[in-house]
Design a protein around this motif. Structure first.
Motif, PDB file in Angstrom:
ATOM      1  N   SER A 174      88.580 -58.489  -7.067  1.00 54.07           N
ATOM      2  CA  SER A 174      88.579 -59.803  -6.427  1.00 54.07           C
ATOM      3  C   SER A 174      89.961 -60.415  -6.512  1.00 54.07           C
ATOM      4  N   GLY A 181      96.359 -66.700  -7.088  1.00 47.57           N
ATOM      5  CA  GLY A 181      95.714 -66.648  -8.409  1.00 47.57           C
ATOM      6  C   GLY A 181      95.634 -65.281  -9.029  1.00 47.57           C
ATOM      7  N   VAL A 188      92.081 -64.433  -5.436  1.00 44.75           N
ATOM      8  CA  VAL A 188      92.231 -65.739  -4.785  1.00 44.75           C
ATOM      9  C   VAL A 188      93.704 -65.887  -4.479  1.00 44.75           C
ATOM     10  N   LYS A 243      93.338 -58.125 -15.100  1.00 47.26           N
ATOM     11  CA  LYS A 243      94.340 -58.448 -14.086  1.00 47.26           C
ATOM     12  C   LYS A 243      95.036 -57.186 -13.603  1.00 47.26           C
ATOM     13  N   ASP A 293      88.075 -71.262  -6.381  1.00 44.50           N
ATOM     14  CA  ASP A 293      87.572 -70.595  -7.583  1.00 44.50           C
ATOM     15  C   ASP A 293      86.057 -70.428  -7.518  1.00 44.50           C
ATOM     16  N   HIS A 294      85.396 -71.404  -6.932  1.00 42.86           N
ATOM     17  CA  HIS A 294      83.946 -71.278  -6.743  1.00 42.86           C
ATOM     18  C   HIS A 294      83.642 -70.225  -5.678  1.00 42.86           C
ATOM     19  N   VAL A 335      85.360 -67.578  -4.786  1.00 46.75           N
ATOM     20  CA  VAL A 335      85.556 -66.183  -5.205  1.00 46.75           C
ATOM     21  C   VAL A 335      84.356 -65.712  -6.021  1.00 46.75           C
ATOM     22  N   ASP A 336      83.740 -66.611  -6.758  1.00 45.80           N
ATOM     23  CA  ASP A 336      82.513 -66.255  -7.477  1.00 45.80           C
ATOM     24  C   ASP A 336      81.388 -65.962  -6.488  1.00 45.80           C
ATOM     25  N   GLN A 342      85.791 -75.422  -3.651  1.00 46.90           N
ATOM     26  CA  GLN A 342      87.003 -74.959  -4.297  1.00 46.90           C
ATOM     27  C   GLN A 342      87.066 -73.437  -4.219  1.00 46.90           C
ATOM     28  N   VAL A 346      90.408 -65.664  -0.062  1.00 48.11           N
ATOM     29  CA  VAL A 346      89.529 -65.128  -1.111  1.00 48.11           C
ATOM     30  C   VAL A 346      89.132 -63.719  -0.694  1.00 48.11           C
TER      31      VAL A 346
END
Length: 264
Positions: A126, A131, A128, A139, A5-6, A8-9, A3, A113
């Motif tokens: 960062s 997102g 996404v 933000k 979101d994972h 980007v981490d 995913q 990403v």
């Protein structure tokens, strides 16, 4: 597939590897790639360590780095990590604290990403796709400046190598036109700084008269997710095929693009 979101981490953790190395290491060797364009042993070390980390945590995703090229692993993957280990190497070599680590996850021509770290300033960016963009968890939003005369515009480095004299005649003409029209012109020496600071509203426009994906892909996504427009000098949406990179806060986009087009 992981995913986003994972991922980007993962990207944030990867650039932190380079972040720490830039802060703690000084270059022992400086090697010339082309006319006055160099890389250091620290560039190579950062790329090697980030490549190894990404190969371990995302073995199904390809990798290409500015110094060591493309990995043969996951060659059939639709995704690829693209890394500029030190964006602003000349600044780094001379001890100027404006350089960064820039990592993008690309799906074909599309960046999905992005992570950029500015080590000397402790700023971690960062994004996404779809997102939003963030710095240190906050933000981002591009500036609301409406007048070019009240804008700060960053420009990329002057050209080096073959054809530099002609390219720089155009760049100097553009610099002169900007100097007559904007509040201030800045040359930070790092496209990563130009683009993430546009995303953060520190500058109102960023003009890079080239298009090198490893230098620009992460910063472009971060700028776009913060609401900035990113175009070619023709005014078309910026893609990998674009010649130039014009990134700008929306309210001054037409004014800045018109100025650029008066030169090119």
């Amino acid at each position: 597939m992981h995913q986003l979101d994972h991922l980007v981490d993962v990207a944030r953790k990867a650039v932190r590897i380079g972040h720490e190395l830039i802060k703690t290491a000084r270059p022992e060797t400086v090697t010339e790639k082309t006319d006055r364009d160099t890389f250091t042993d620290v560039d190579v070390r950062i790329e090697h360590e980030i490549r190894e980390y990404l190969a371990e945590v995302t073995p199904d995703i390809g990798f290409v780095g500015e110094e060591e090229g493309r990995s043969d692993a996951a060659a059939d993957s639709p995704y690829v990590w693209g890394l500029d280990p030190i964006d602003g190497t000349a600044n780094f070599v001379h001890g100027v604290p404006l350089c960064g680590v820039s990592l993008a996850l690309m799906q074909g021509d599309r960046t999905v990403v992005a992570a950029v770290s500015l080590p000397y300033l402790e700023l971690h960016y960062s994004a996404v796709v779809g997102g939003g963009a963030f710095v240190n968890g906050r933000k981002l939003s591009a500036s609301k400046t409406t007048e070019l005369s009240k804008s700060i515009v960053a420009i990329g480095d002057y050209a080096l190598g073959d054809g530099a004299a002609e390219k720089n005649r155009q760049r100097i003409a553009l610099t002169a036109e900007l100097a007559a029209r904007v509040e201030r012109v800045r040359m930070f020496g790092s496209a990563a700084h130009d683009l993430v600071w546009l995303a953060e509203g520190r500058v109102d426009g960023a003009i890079v008269l080239s298009n090198k994906p490893l230098d620009l892909a992460a910063g472009i996504l971060i700028a776009r997710e913060a609401g900035a427009l990113v175009m070619d000098s023709s005014g078309a949406e910026h893609t990998k095929a674009s010649t130039h990179t014009i990134a700008v806060a929306p309210a001054v986009a037409d004014q800045l693009l018109s100025l650029v087009q008066s030169i090119f």
